[in-house]
Design a protein around this motif. Structure first.
Motif, PDB file in Angstrom:
ATOM      1  N   GLY A   3      15.948   5.059  13.501  1.00 43.90           N
ATOM      2  CA  GLY A   3      15.389   3.674  13.205  1.00 43.90           C
ATOM      3  C   GLY A   3      13.568   4.348  12.591  1.00 43.90           C
ATOM      4  N   PHE A   4      13.096   4.830  13.658  1.00 49.23           N
ATOM      5  CA  PHE A   4      12.428   5.703  13.280  1.00 49.23           C
ATOM      6  C   PHE A   4      12.087   6.560  12.323  1.00 49.23           C
ATOM      7  CE2 PHE A   4      11.635   3.932  17.422  1.00 49.23           C
ATOM      8  CZ  PHE A   4      10.490   2.576  17.347  1.00 49.23           C
ATOM      9  N   GLU A   5      13.163   7.176  12.445  1.00 53.90           N
ATOM     10  CA  GLU A   5      13.014   8.570  12.152  1.00 53.90           C
ATOM     11  C   GLU A   5      13.144   7.776  10.324  1.00 53.90           C
ATOM     12  OE1 GLU A   5      16.910  10.561  13.801  1.00 53.90           O
ATOM     13  OE2 GLU A   5      15.654  12.005  14.244  1.00 53.90           O
ATOM     14  N   ARG A   6      14.010   7.520   9.720  1.00 52.34           N
ATOM     15  CA  ARG A   6      14.236   6.604   8.944  1.00 52.34           C
ATOM     16  C   ARG A   6      12.469   5.941   8.012  1.00 52.34           C
ATOM     17  NH1 ARG A   6      18.001   6.302   4.595  1.00 52.34           N
ATOM     18  NH2 ARG A   6      17.586   4.826   3.133  1.00 52.34           N
ATOM     19  N   VAL A   7      11.840   5.758   9.208  1.00 51.41           N
ATOM     20  CA  VAL A   7      10.585   5.246   8.923  1.00 51.41           C
ATOM     21  C   VAL A   7       9.644   5.947   8.494  1.00 51.41           C
ATOM     22  CG1 VAL A   7       8.334   3.654   9.433  1.00 51.41           C
ATOM     23  CG2 VAL A   7      10.836   2.796   9.691  1.00 51.41           C
ATOM     24  N   LEU A   8      10.133   6.950   9.322  1.00 48.33           N
ATOM     25  CA  LEU A   8       8.871   8.679   9.183  1.00 48.33           C
ATOM     26  C   LEU A   8       9.628   9.243   7.541  1.00 48.33           C
ATOM     27  CD1 LEU A   8       8.830   9.048  12.572  1.00 48.33           C
ATOM     28  CD2 LEU A   8       6.541   8.743  11.373  1.00 48.33           C
ATOM     29  N   ALA A   9      10.595   9.254   7.298  1.00 53.84           N
ATOM     30  CA  ALA A   9      10.563  10.109   6.442  1.00 53.84           C
ATOM     31  C   ALA A   9      10.700   9.375   4.718  1.00 53.84           C
ATOM     32  CB  ALA A   9      12.267  10.286   6.611  1.00 53.84           C
ATOM     33  N   ARG A  10      10.362   7.870   4.723  1.00 57.29           N
ATOM     34  CA  ARG A  10      10.147   6.810   3.745  1.00 57.29           C
ATOM     35  C   ARG A  10       9.081   6.673   3.329  1.00 57.29           C
ATOM     36  NH1 ARG A  10      14.667   5.518   0.956  1.00 57.29           N
ATOM     37  NH2 ARG A  10      16.484   7.044   1.429  1.00 57.29           N
ATOM     38  N   THR A  11       7.981   6.563   4.261  1.00 59.56           N
ATOM     39  CA  THR A  11       6.545   5.967   5.204  1.00 59.56           C
ATOM     40  C   THR A  11       5.870   7.292   4.460  1.00 59.56           C
ATOM     41  OG1 THR A  11       7.145   4.154   6.048  1.00 59.56           O
ATOM     42  CG2 THR A  11       5.301   4.268   5.618  1.00 59.56           C
ATOM     43  N   ARG A  12       4.234   6.912   3.330  1.00 60.91           N
ATOM     44  CA  ARG A  12       3.499   8.081   3.177  1.00 60.91           C
ATOM     45  C   ARG A  12       2.749   7.652   3.990  1.00 60.91           C
ATOM     46  NH1 ARG A  12       6.532   9.255  -1.124  1.00 60.91           N
ATOM     47  NH2 ARG A  12       5.028   7.762  -2.738  1.00 60.91           N
ATOM     48  N   PRO A  13       1.463   8.189   4.267  1.00 63.37           N
ATOM     49  CA  PRO A  13      -0.036   7.285   4.994  1.00 63.37           C
ATOM     50  C   PRO A  13      -0.650   6.252   3.732  1.00 63.37           C
ATOM     51  CG  PRO A  13       0.492   9.783   5.565  1.00 63.37           C
ATOM     52  CD  PRO A  13       1.468   9.136   4.863  1.00 63.37           C
ATOM     53  N   GLU A  14      -0.604   6.469   2.609  1.00 60.19           N
ATOM     54  CA  GLU A  14      -1.155   5.760   1.334  1.00 60.19           C
ATOM     55  C   GLU A  14      -0.713   3.987   1.294  1.00 60.19           C
ATOM     56  OE1 GLU A  14       1.239   9.544  -0.801  1.00 60.19           O
ATOM     57  OE2 GLU A  14      -0.307   8.892   1.416  1.00 60.19           O
ATOM     58  N   HIS A  15       0.635   4.521   2.307  1.00 60.63           N
ATOM     59  CA  HIS A  15       1.802   3.242   1.465  1.00 60.63           C
ATOM     60  C   HIS A  15       1.168   1.963   2.534  1.00 60.63           C
ATOM     61  CE1 HIS A  15       4.976   5.109   0.494  1.00 60.63           C
ATOM     62  NE2 HIS A  15       4.425   4.725  -0.284  1.00 60.63           N
ATOM     63  N   LEU A  16       0.113   2.785   4.174  1.00 56.90           N
ATOM     64  CA  LEU A  16      -0.254   1.785   4.773  1.00 56.90           C
ATOM     65  C   LEU A  16      -1.763   1.160   4.432  1.00 56.90           C
ATOM     66  CD1 LEU A  16       1.203   3.220   7.975  1.00 56.90           C
ATOM     67  CD2 LEU A  16       2.301   1.543   6.391  1.00 56.90           C
ATOM     68  N   ASP A  17      -2.311   1.485   3.491  1.00 53.13           N
ATOM     69  CA  ASP A  17      -3.760   1.258   2.736  1.00 53.13           C
ATOM     70  C   ASP A  17      -3.448  -0.365   3.419  1.00 53.13           C
ATOM     71  OD1 ASP A  17      -4.175   4.031   2.894  1.00 53.13           O
ATOM     72  OD2 ASP A  17      -4.499   4.057   0.550  1.00 53.13           O
ATOM     73  N   GLY A  18      -4.380  -0.475   4.005  1.00 56.07           N
ATOM     74  CA  GLY A  18      -4.995  -2.398   3.321  1.00 56.07           C
ATOM     75  C   GLY A  18      -4.196  -2.804   4.680  1.00 56.07           C
ATOM     76  N   LEU A  19      -3.353  -2.319   5.868  1.00 55.11           N
ATOM     77  CA  LEU A  19      -2.622  -2.981   6.281  1.00 55.11           C
ATOM     78  C   LEU A  19      -3.165  -2.527   8.308  1.00 55.11           C
ATOM     79  CD1 LEU A  19       1.021  -1.970   5.403  1.00 55.11           C
ATOM     80  CD2 LEU A  19      -0.119  -3.442   4.857  1.00 55.11           C
ATOM     81  N   ASP A  20      -3.503  -3.416   8.704  1.00 53.15           N
ATOM     82  CA  ASP A  20      -3.679  -3.615  10.366  1.00 53.15           C
ATOM     83  C   ASP A  20      -2.019  -3.859  11.312  1.00 53.15           C
ATOM     84  OD1 ASP A  20      -4.232  -3.960  12.570  1.00 53.15           O
ATOM     85  OD2 ASP A  20      -6.516  -5.928  12.625  1.00 53.15           O
ATOM     86  N   PHE A  21      -1.728  -3.337  12.606  1.00 59.19           N
ATOM     87  CA  PHE A  21      -1.727  -3.040  13.029  1.00 59.19           C
ATOM     88  C   PHE A  21      -1.192  -2.874  14.425  1.00 59.19           C
ATOM     89  CE2 PHE A  21       0.421  -0.881   9.682  1.00 59.19           C
ATOM     90  CZ  PHE A  21       1.895  -0.829   9.609  1.00 59.19           C
ATOM     91  N   ALA A  22      -2.441  -3.992  14.602  1.00 66.32           N
ATOM     92  CA  ALA A  22      -3.232  -3.690  15.846  1.00 66.32           C
ATOM     93  C   ALA A  22      -2.767  -5.298  16.730  1.00 66.32           C
ATOM     94  CB  ALA A  22      -4.845  -4.329  15.623  1.00 66.32           C
ATOM     95  N   ALA A  23      -1.627  -5.884  16.082  1.00 69.06           N
ATOM     96  CA  ALA A  23      -1.107  -6.690  16.750  1.00 69.06           C
ATOM     97  C   ALA A  23       0.156  -6.775  17.776  1.00 69.06           C
ATOM     98  CB  ALA A  23      -1.369  -7.896  15.734  1.00 69.06           C
ATOM     99  N   LEU A  24       0.606  -5.185  16.943  1.00 67.41           N
ATOM    100  CA  LEU A  24       1.224  -4.799  17.702  1.00 67.41           C
ATOM    101  C   LEU A  24       1.554  -4.643  19.756  1.00 67.41           C
ATOM    102  CD1 LEU A  24       3.543  -2.376  15.604  1.00 67.41           C
ATOM    103  CD2 LEU A  24       4.795  -4.241  16.310  1.00 67.41           C
TER     104      LEU A  24
END
Length: 548
Positions: free
Chosen positions: A250-271
């Protein structure tokens, strides 16, 4: 497990992903009303306390209502794979027949899309099983509430052989849920889970762990995650969900499909709790995941690698909150059960991938509260820390036993005791999982694990884990390691053979087989069925393609 039905929250609820990408949210009060209406309808259909009722339903409100509706009237749900999980066809029907023959149910609940295939699969068994769509009465106050003994009849994914039915008691489930909730400490928001609900990680860790404590939760179907892995991740960046749980792929799938610019404006501090388990953990993959999210508030202390299996209900060990997972470098070439490993460096996992990841083991943490973990040698004797052996588990969440258990089954699992068939070692009280003993091969008295070889092949770029797997065994008296790939290796062929030889030397045969797409059998949780693949090869049934 069903206590939430008596005091459901009006403020918190569960969001369900729709086919058009929108979300449907139901409060726990609304879900409880649907569930009690389902219980009443199931009783009207003739379901009685103690009955086992198969469910062939995708993740959604109907799954929740039918699953808990059965529990509310004292019956036992058995969650079966959906057709797409096993590439449908005759193989799927054969598995349904095998499962139905063991359950012999009076009633099965199936999504309308799957009713025909379920009916065809059970018709010849002579059980007169009625297959109905999800049912809800027009009342909720007439459901005959009762307490059953079994929480679920859980069928294993098949990675350890043919799928087996496990009797998970209400006490087993309640104990494991308490362990998980104490370990992960979900508060307010839970997870956005996509894991299949017919698998222990998806059902117990993905759904029940959050729903039974009424945190704000969200459900996607596996195919929705596959189509939109980046969209799934973005839900964590837009909402304060605290928990994430999935296998390495699952982590591999996310890494293969997600580029850094896809995460602009997102906040993962709650994880606060990112759980990796269900298969050998690749430290390079976790490091890349940390590097992707760290610029957006992610804290590496949220990583919580774990070890669990269906026979343990789910969770057995896990890295604690606010602890950075440790990596141990242990020799991958000289491993004998019952002998002390050559442990070199011990470091903390970081955002920079380690070199030679196949030589590093990721800590899966300490045993859950009330669980005992030992390492046994080939004679079954407990071993001190740092010694390789079989992982043995004892505790209140270990399943009651298998359906139609043989004497060998009872020797492996019973009375709260479990011989897992997995190899590992303990160090400073933490468990490190090396691989499956049934998939390994002995060469000159040493145990060679296919997981080690596969990690190096993937790290070198010689194979893709999505299209190849490694199996091993003995043919004509010769230890053999085989790479089965659905894509030709081309100029990487010699490199792949060289990697195998670095583990086996000249005492074993090294082979690569190029096969047609779909020839590698998969479990219901999309892991390779290594044992079945090896047996097919050994019997001469695995056919090599010649168009490479």
């Amino acid at each position: 497990m069903i206590g939430w039905l008596d005091d459901p929250s009006e403020q918190r609820g569960v969001r369900f992903r729709q086919d058009d990408g929108a979300w449907q949210r139901l409060t726990y009060r609304e879900l409880a009303a649907r569930t009690l209406r389902a219980g009443a309808a199931l009783a009207d259909e003739g379901v009685r306390p103690g009955d086992v009722v198969p469910l062939v339903l995708p993740a959604g409100p109907d799954f929740v209502s039918q699953f808990f509706g059965l529990l509310a009237i004292g019956a036992t749900p058995s969650v079966l794979p959906l057709p797409q999980a096993l590439r449908a066809g005759e193989g799927y029907q054969n598995q349904l027949r095998a499962i139905a023959a063991r359950i012999r149910p009076k009633l099965a609940v199936a999504d309308p899309r799957y009713q025909d295939v379920v009916r065809e699969s059970v018709a010849e068994l002579g059980t007169a099983t009625r297959v109905v769509a999800p049912v809800h009465a027009d009342r909720e106050d007439a459901a005959p509430r009762a307490n059953g003994e079994l929480a679920v009849l859980q069928f294993t994914s098949g990675s350890r052989g043919a799928p087996r039915g496990l009797r998970i008691s209400v006490a087993n489930m309640a104990a494991n849920l308490r362990m998980i909730q104490s370990w992960m400490n979900p508060q307010g928001h839970g997870a956005v889970t996509w894991l299949p609900l017919y698998h222990d990680m998806g059902l117990v860790g993905g759904l029940l762990g959050g729903l039974t404590v009424q945190v704000e939760h969200a459900l996607m179907r596996p195919e929705q995650f596959i189509r939109d892995s980046t969209g799934w991740l973005a839900e964590y960046g837009r909402h304060p969900y605290t928990s994430m749980c999935m296998p390495n792929f699952g982590f591999e799938r996310v890494l293969a499909r997600t580029r850094p610019e896809h995460l602009d404006g997102l906040d993962f501090a709650a994880l606060r709790a990112v759980v990796s388990g269900a298969e050998r953990i690749d430290p390079a993959v976790l490091a890349r995941f940390v590097a992707l999210l760290q610029p957006h508030g992610f804290d590496i202390h949220a990583l919580m690698p774990a070890y669990g299996l269906a026979e343990g209900t789910l969770a057995v060990t896990g890295v604690g909150r606010q602890q950075v997972p440790r990596l141990v470098r242990a020799s991958g070439l000289e491993r004998r059960l019952g002998e002390k490993l050559d442990v070199g460096s011990v470091v903390e996992l970081g955002a920079e991938p380690v070199s030679e990841p196949w030589l590093w083991q990721v800590s899966c943490g300490r045993p859950m509260d009330g669980v005992r973990v030992d390492i046994l040698d080939e004679e079954g004797a407990p071993q001190p820390e740092g010694v390789l052996g079989e992982i043995y588990v004892e505790g209140p969440s270990v399943a009651e036993g298998y359906v139609d258990a043989t004497p060998e089954d009872r020797a492996k699992l019973g009375d709260g005791k479990l011989h897992t068939g997995d190899a590992g070692f303990l160090l400073d009280g933490e468990l490190y999982v090396v691989g499956r003993l049934g998939d390994s091969v002995k060469i000159n008295g040493q145990t060679v694990f296919v997981e080690d070889i596969e990690l190096e092949l993937v790290a070198s770029g010689a194979i893709s884990r999505n299209h190849a797997t490694v199996v091993a065994g003995v043919t004509a008296g010769t230890p053999t390691v085989l790479v089965v790939t659905e894509r030709p290796l081309g100029e990487r062929l010699d490199e792949a053979l060289s990697v195998i030889k670095s583990f086996t030397g000249d005492a074993a045969s090294a082979r690569v087989m190029y096969v047609k797409r779909g020839a590698i059998p998969l479990t219901s949780s999309r892991k390779p069925r290594r044992r079945a693949l090896w047996l097919s090869y050994a019997a001469g049934e695995l056919k090599e393609r010649k168009d490479s």
